[in-house]
Design a protein around this motif. Sequence first.
Motif, PDB file in Angstrom:
ATOM      1  N   SER A  33       0.829  -1.213   0.000  1.00  8.70           N
ATOM      2  CA  SER A  33       0.000   0.000   0.000  1.00  8.70           C
ATOM      3  C   SER A  33       0.859   1.257   0.000  1.00  8.70           C
ATOM      4  N   LEU A  34       1.934   1.232   0.769  1.00  6.21           N
ATOM      5  CA  LEU A  34       2.821   2.397   0.816  1.00  6.21           C
ATOM      6  C   LEU A  34       3.484   2.646  -0.541  1.00  6.21           C
ATOM      7  N   LEU A  35       3.772   1.574  -1.279  1.00  5.13           N
ATOM      8  CA  LEU A  35       4.370   1.728  -2.604  1.00  5.13           C
ATOM      9  C   LEU A  35       3.437   2.483  -3.556  1.00  5.13           C
ATOM     10  N   VAL A  36       2.127   2.356  -3.326  1.00  2.00           N
ATOM     11  CA  VAL A  36       1.153   3.075  -4.145  1.00  2.00           C
ATOM     12  C   VAL A  36       0.856   4.447  -3.557  1.00  2.00           C
ATOM     13  N   LEU A  37       0.732   4.501  -2.231  1.00  5.81           N
ATOM     14  CA  LEU A  37       0.332   5.744  -1.568  1.00  5.81           C
ATOM     15  C   LEU A  37       1.402   6.831  -1.635  1.00  5.81           C
ATOM     16  N   ILE A  38       2.651   6.461  -1.391  1.00  7.78           N
ATOM     17  CA  ILE A  38       3.720   7.472  -1.305  1.00  7.78           C
ATOM     18  C   ILE A  38       3.896   8.246  -2.610  1.00  7.78           C
ATOM     19  N   PRO A  39       3.997   7.579  -3.784  1.00  9.60           N
ATOM     20  CA  PRO A  39       4.088   8.368  -5.029  1.00  9.60           C
ATOM     21  C   PRO A  39       2.883   9.270  -5.239  1.00  9.60           C
ATOM     22  N   GLY A  40       1.694   8.785  -4.877  1.00 11.93           N
ATOM     23  CA  GLY A  40       0.490   9.587  -5.033  1.00 11.93           C
ATOM     24  C   GLY A  40       0.501  10.811  -4.151  1.00 11.93           C
ATOM     25  N   VAL A  41       0.920  10.638  -2.900  1.00 12.14           N
ATOM     26  CA  VAL A  41       0.979  11.772  -1.973  1.00 12.14           C
ATOM     27  C   VAL A  41       2.026  12.778  -2.431  1.00 12.14           C
ATOM     28  N   ILE A  42       3.191  12.285  -2.880  1.00 11.15           N
ATOM     29  CA  ILE A  42       4.233  13.185  -3.389  1.00 11.15           C
ATOM     30  C   ILE A  42       3.710  13.965  -4.596  1.00 11.15           C
ATOM     31  N   SER A  43       3.000  13.268  -5.488  1.00  7.18           N
ATOM     32  CA  SER A  43       2.427  13.931  -6.662  1.00  7.18           C
ATOM     33  C   SER A  43       1.421  14.994  -6.256  1.00  7.18           C
ATOM     34  N   LEU A  44       0.605  14.693  -5.249  1.00  5.05           N
ATOM     35  CA  LEU A  44      -0.376  15.672  -4.770  1.00  5.05           C
ATOM     36  C   LEU A  44       0.316  16.923  -4.243  1.00  5.05           C
ATOM     37  N   LEU A  45       1.430  16.726  -3.520  1.00  5.84           N
ATOM     38  CA  LEU A  45       2.160  17.859  -2.952  1.00  5.84           C
ATOM     39  C   LEU A  45       2.917  18.639  -4.016  1.00  5.84           C
ATOM     40  N   MET A  46       3.438  17.935  -5.020  1.00  2.00           N
ATOM     41  CA  MET A  46       4.284  18.579  -6.029  1.00  2.00           C
ATOM     42  C   MET A  46       3.496  19.209  -7.170  1.00  2.00           C
ATOM     43  N   GLN A  47       2.520  18.456  -7.722  1.00  2.00           N
ATOM     44  CA  GLN A  47       1.805  18.965  -8.894  1.00  2.00           C
ATOM     45  C   GLN A  47       0.306  19.082  -8.704  1.00  2.00           C
ATOM     46  N   GLY A  48      -0.205  18.592  -7.572  1.00  4.49           N
ATOM     47  CA  GLY A  48      -1.628  18.749  -7.285  1.00  4.49           C
ATOM     48  C   GLY A  48      -2.493  17.937  -8.234  1.00  4.49           C
ATOM     49  N   LEU A  49      -3.752  18.392  -8.393  1.00  2.45           N
ATOM     50  CA  LEU A  49      -4.710  17.712  -9.247  1.00  2.45           C
ATOM     51  C   LEU A  49      -4.968  18.530 -10.510  1.00  2.45           C
ATOM     52  N   ASN A  50      -5.293  17.842 -11.569  1.00  5.89           N
ATOM     53  CA  ASN A  50      -5.639  18.503 -12.831  1.00  5.89           C
ATOM     54  C   ASN A  50      -7.129  18.844 -12.791  1.00  5.89           C
ATOM     55  N   LEU A  51      -7.443  20.038 -12.299  1.00  4.33           N
ATOM     56  CA  LEU A  51      -8.830  20.427 -12.079  1.00  4.33           C
ATOM     57  C   LEU A  51      -9.507  20.809 -13.384  1.00  4.33           C
ATOM     58  N   GLY A  52     -10.741  20.318 -13.560  1.00  6.30           N
ATOM     59  CA  GLY A  52     -11.542  20.675 -14.722  1.00  6.30           C
ATOM     60  C   GLY A  52     -12.268  21.995 -14.485  1.00  6.30           C
ATOM     61  N   ILE A  53     -13.111  22.372 -15.440  1.00  7.86           N
ATOM     62  CA  ILE A  53     -13.767  23.679 -15.331  1.00  7.86           C
ATOM     63  C   ILE A  53     -14.791  23.725 -14.206  1.00  7.86           C
ATOM     64  N   ASP A  54     -15.237  22.539 -13.739  1.00  2.00           N
ATOM     65  CA  ASP A  54     -16.146  22.534 -12.592  1.00  2.00           C
ATOM     66  C   ASP A  54     -15.485  23.165 -11.377  1.00  2.00           C
ATOM     67  N   PHE A  55     -14.140  23.148 -11.338  1.00  3.09           N
ATOM     68  CA  PHE A  55     -13.405  23.681 -10.195  1.00  3.09           C
ATOM     69  C   PHE A  55     -12.715  25.004 -10.504  1.00  3.09           C
ATOM     70  N   LYS A  56     -12.173  25.151 -11.702  1.00  2.00           N
ATOM     71  CA  LYS A  56     -11.417  26.375 -11.979  1.00  2.00           C
ATOM     72  C   LYS A  56     -12.138  27.355 -12.896  1.00  2.00           C
ATOM     73  N   GLY A  57     -13.343  26.993 -13.327  1.00  2.00           N
ATOM     74  CA  GLY A  57     -14.129  27.901 -14.162  1.00  2.00           C
ATOM     75  C   GLY A  57     -13.859  27.705 -15.639  1.00  2.00           C
ATOM     76  N   GLY A  58     -14.772  28.196 -16.474  1.00  2.00           N
ATOM     77  CA  GLY A  58     -14.622  28.066 -17.918  1.00  2.00           C
ATOM     78  C   GLY A  58     -15.917  28.430 -18.622  1.00  2.00           C
ATOM     79  N   SER A  59     -16.069  27.943 -19.828  1.00  2.00           N
ATOM     80  CA  SER A  59     -17.260  28.217 -20.632  1.00  2.00           C
ATOM     81  C   SER A  59     -18.116  26.966 -20.739  1.00  2.00           C
ATOM     82  N   MET A  60     -19.422  27.175 -20.797  1.00  2.00           N
ATOM     83  CA  MET A  60     -20.364  26.077 -20.950  1.00  2.00           C
ATOM     84  C   MET A  60     -21.318  26.419 -22.092  1.00  2.00           C
ATOM     85  N   LEU A  61     -21.282  25.625 -23.148  1.00  2.00           N
ATOM     86  CA  LEU A  61     -22.103  25.843 -24.331  1.00  2.00           C
ATOM     87  C   LEU A  61     -23.219  24.811 -24.386  1.00  2.00           C
ATOM     88  N   ASP A  62     -24.452  25.290 -24.506  1.00  2.00           N
ATOM     89  CA  ASP A  62     -25.612  24.416 -24.651  1.00  2.00           C
ATOM     90  C   ASP A  62     -26.077  24.543 -26.099  1.00  2.00           C
TER      91      ASP A  62
END
Length: 314
Positions: A33-62
Amino acid sequence: MKTGHPETNDGVKKIHPLYFNIMKRRYWWFALSLLVLIPGVISLLMQGLNLGIDFKGGSMLDITFNKPVTQTAISDTMKSVGLEGPVQLSNGDTSALIRTEALEEEKRNELLKALQTNVGELDKDSLRDDKVGPAMGQELTRNALWALLIATILMIGYITIRFQFVFAISAILALLHDVLVVVGVFSLFQWEIDSTFVAAVLTVFGYSINDTVIIFDRIRENEGKMKRADSYEDMMDKSVWQTMRRSINTSLTVLIALLSIFILGGESTKLFSLAMLIGVFTGSYSSLFIASPILLEMKKRMKKLRRGGKAVRV
């Protein structure tokens, strides 16, 4: 709580030809579990999440088309003008809700022209163009965290009443393990996070507790049948194996359904089904190989404290 060291339980071994002592190898599962968790936690601290427009805003076309269209055609057209984003179809595949980065007038017109040429005739009178602000994403994040917190408190209360407090803590630690794996993997591969991801994480949080409670119920049942000379470690190992087949069969059924959605579903369901696939697989693993070993470790340490003169109920 005696901890003998017989390598196998003969009754369980007859039922499960592939039997091995899970509890005795618990540090292997923790390390995995640590082999999976540690890289993920490091990635979260270093590069964070790739947020979509639901989180960072954008345009919505209907957009309404004069004939049925496909998600693939719209997505490919968006890519041809340098844009990406989720597409949702409705009304017999004639209406499309497109989310993408904030568009200037020129880029918006370029996209509409490309859609008109490559996908189908647009109903320009029904076209809607809205801006989505980042405040919406902040509220979504806040509500999701509150939901996780409230669910955690209620689960701790329920499991404490049904079993013991130490069982509740073990279950919650396993649940946090599952959530961190899902979030960490999405951070590592920089897959886009949208509102469906939040729904998937909340679903995984609720789903994962199910197998854990069933295993704990069997542990409690077998604990009541223990004799003075019996090994607590082997009793827990036996309990996990007695529920192994049910847990695997249930999880496989769910995983097959999710895999079908991921492969055959539309673009808008890809991220949700992917997060669920990772979460359900991880939840099944943690129920069998993390929750119960954590419980055993906590029980052993509480026994040492009690021997040291502290009255700790286990």
